[in-house]
Design a protein around this motif. Structure first.
Motif, PDB file in Angstrom:
ATOM      1  N   ILE A  36     123.393  26.595 -25.723  1.00 17.28           N
ATOM      2  CA  ILE A  36     122.851  27.530 -24.747  1.00 17.28           C
ATOM      3  C   ILE A  36     123.586  27.334 -23.433  1.00 17.28           C
ATOM      4  CG2 ILE A  36     120.564  27.672 -25.805  1.00 17.28           C
ATOM      5  CD1 ILE A  36     119.553  25.848 -23.471  1.00 17.28           C
ATOM      6  N   ASP A  37     123.684  28.395 -22.660  1.00 11.03           N
ATOM      7  CA  ASP A  37     124.243  28.358 -21.317  1.00 11.03           C
ATOM      8  C   ASP A  37     123.151  28.786 -20.352  1.00 11.03           C
ATOM      9  OD1 ASP A  37     127.022  29.627 -22.945  1.00 11.03           O
ATOM     10  OD2 ASP A  37     127.045  27.684 -21.938  1.00 11.03           O
ATOM     11  N   THR A  38     123.016  28.068 -19.251  1.00 14.41           N
ATOM     12  CA  THR A  38     121.952  28.369 -18.291  1.00 14.41           C
ATOM     13  C   THR A  38     122.491  28.331 -16.865  1.00 14.41           C
ATOM     14  OG1 THR A  38     121.183  26.131 -17.769  1.00 14.41           O
ATOM     15  CG2 THR A  38     120.368  27.112 -19.821  1.00 14.41           C
ATOM     16  N   ALA A  39     121.700  28.832 -15.948  1.00 14.07           N
ATOM     17  CA  ALA A  39     122.032  28.795 -14.524  1.00 14.07           C
ATOM     18  C   ALA A  39     121.556  27.507 -13.861  1.00 14.07           C
ATOM     19  CB  ALA A  39     121.420  30.010 -13.817  1.00 14.07           C
ATOM     20  N   LEU A  40     120.886  26.649 -14.624  1.00 14.08           N
ATOM     21  CA  LEU A  40     120.390  25.387 -14.062  1.00 14.08           C
ATOM     22  C   LEU A  40     121.518  24.363 -13.948  1.00 14.08           C
ATOM     23  CD1 LEU A  40     117.019  24.692 -15.925  1.00 14.08           C
ATOM     24  CD2 LEU A  40     117.330  25.433 -13.561  1.00 14.08           C
ATOM     25  N   PRO A  41     121.480  23.534 -12.917  1.00 17.66           N
ATOM     26  CA  PRO A  41     122.420  22.413 -12.876  1.00 17.66           C
ATOM     27  C   PRO A  41     122.062  21.405 -13.977  1.00 17.66           C
ATOM     28  CG  PRO A  41     120.939  22.353 -10.983  1.00 17.66           C
ATOM     29  CD  PRO A  41     120.639  23.614 -11.732  1.00 17.66           C
ATOM     30  N   PRO A  42     123.007  20.558 -14.379  1.00 18.44           N
ATOM     31  CA  PRO A  42     122.774  19.634 -15.494  1.00 18.44           C
ATOM     32  C   PRO A  42     121.506  18.786 -15.371  1.00 18.44           C
ATOM     33  CG  PRO A  42     125.090  19.648 -14.966  1.00 18.44           C
ATOM     34  CD  PRO A  42     124.397  20.464 -13.902  1.00 18.44           C
ATOM     35  N   ALA A  43     121.229  18.220 -14.209  1.00 18.16           N
ATOM     36  CA  ALA A  43     120.041  17.366 -14.069  1.00 18.16           C
ATOM     37  C   ALA A  43     118.758  18.145 -14.324  1.00 18.16           C
ATOM     38  CB  ALA A  43     120.009  16.717 -12.681  1.00 18.16           C
ATOM     39  N   ALA A  44     118.705  19.386 -13.852  1.00 15.92           N
ATOM     40  CA  ALA A  44     117.507  20.210 -14.053  1.00 15.92           C
ATOM     41  C   ALA A  44     117.367  20.637 -15.514  1.00 15.92           C
ATOM     42  CB  ALA A  44     117.553  21.436 -13.143  1.00 15.92           C
ATOM     43  N   LEU A  45     118.477  20.928 -16.184  1.00 17.04           N
ATOM     44  CA  LEU A  45     118.418  21.293 -17.605  1.00 17.04           C
ATOM     45  C   LEU A  45     117.967  20.094 -18.439  1.00 17.04           C
ATOM     46  CD1 LEU A  45     118.789  23.324 -19.872  1.00 17.04           C
ATOM     47  CD2 LEU A  45     121.249  22.796 -19.850  1.00 17.04           C
ATOM     48  N   TYR A  46     118.432  18.913 -18.079  1.00 15.15           N
ATOM     49  CA  TYR A  46     118.014  17.680 -18.754  1.00 15.15           C
ATOM     50  C   TYR A  46     116.489  17.499 -18.629  1.00 15.15           C
ATOM     51  CZ  TYR A  46     117.523  12.612 -19.421  1.00 15.15           C
ATOM     52  OH  TYR A  46     117.123  11.358 -19.816  1.00 15.15           O
ATOM     53  N   ARG A  47     115.964  17.674 -17.423  1.00 14.10           N
ATOM     54  CA  ARG A  47     114.512  17.547 -17.224  1.00 14.10           C
ATOM     55  C   ARG A  47     113.763  18.628 -18.007  1.00 14.10           C
ATOM     56  NH1 ARG A  47     116.345  16.577 -12.054  1.00 14.10           N
ATOM     57  NH2 ARG A  47     115.801  18.683 -11.370  1.00 14.10           N
ATOM     58  N   ALA A  48     114.310  19.827 -18.034  1.00 10.76           N
ATOM     59  CA  ALA A  48     113.676  20.922 -18.776  1.00 10.76           C
ATOM     60  C   ALA A  48     113.621  20.602 -20.267  1.00 10.76           C
ATOM     61  CB  ALA A  48     114.432  22.231 -18.542  1.00 10.76           C
ATOM     62  N   PHE A  49     114.678  20.000 -20.806  1.00 10.70           N
ATOM     63  CA  PHE A  49     114.670  19.623 -22.224  1.00 10.70           C
ATOM     64  C   PHE A  49     113.512  18.667 -22.516  1.00 10.70           C
ATOM     65  CE2 PHE A  49     115.706  17.057 -25.900  1.00 10.70           C
ATOM     66  CZ  PHE A  49     116.088  18.015 -26.816  1.00 10.70           C
TER      67      PHE A  49
END
Length: 177
Positions: A36-49
């Motif tokens: 998946i590709d998202t507009a979130l920065p890596p740290a925020a995507l990690y927390r979202a996971f």
């Protein structure tokens, strides 16, 4: 129960397009991958996971409720599910953590839990010009009643559904930022 769970999985997946790829499969194992590709920065995507109840579908849980899921993003952390009357399920265990970049989990998802299989899920997050991408790679191997390869398309589709849900959750978070 195993065949019933497979029937439920198959019926739920019939109308769901697969965004993941079966990279390989055999009678003893398989490898599937979603991106998946998202507009979130890596740290925020990690927390979202790590916020499983917000994006994992309760349809693909033992309790039927995503709210019963949890994931501790630390070595030894549990991807667990609470069940009624004090019961529970350990879906996976966190083996490696590199916050904002990489997670490795071990365990058997769904119907593989009751088989003589084990799995490794690697979650890799990379920065992109628009935010970040996440690659979810799951490899499972073992007996699986001799038919692990037959389960590969089902697992592929379930993880594709979850990846799409994570992407939607990430986009919602990005909009709120």
């Amino acid at each position: 129960m195993k065949s019933g769970l497979l029937l439920v999985l198959a019926s739920l997946l019939a109308a769901s397009p697969a965004a993941a790829e079966v990279k390989s499969s055999s009678g003893n194992g398989f490898e599937v991958e979603s991106r998946i590709d998202t507009a979130l920065p890596p740290a925020a995507l990690y927390r979202a996971f790590g916020d499983l109840p917000r994006w994992w579908s309760g349809d693909h849980s033992y309790s039927g409720k995503a709210a019963n899921l949890s994931l501790e993003l630390k070595p030894g952390g549990c991807w667990c599910e609470s069940l009624p009357n004090g019961g529970g399920v350990e879906h996976m265990r966190v083996a490696y953590v590199e916050p904002g970049k990489r997670l490795v989990l071990t365990g058997s998802l769904g119907p593989l839990l009751a088989e003589a299989t084990t799995g490794v899920m690697q979650v890799a997050i990379e920065p992109t010009a628009a935010g970040s991408s996440l690659v979810l790679n799951y490899r499972a191997a073992g007996f699986a009643n001799g038919g692990a390869g037959k389960l590969a398309p089902l697992v592929d589709q379930v993880l594709a559904i979850q990846a799409k849900r994570l992407a939607a959750y990430a986009e919602d978070l990005a909009i709120r930022r």
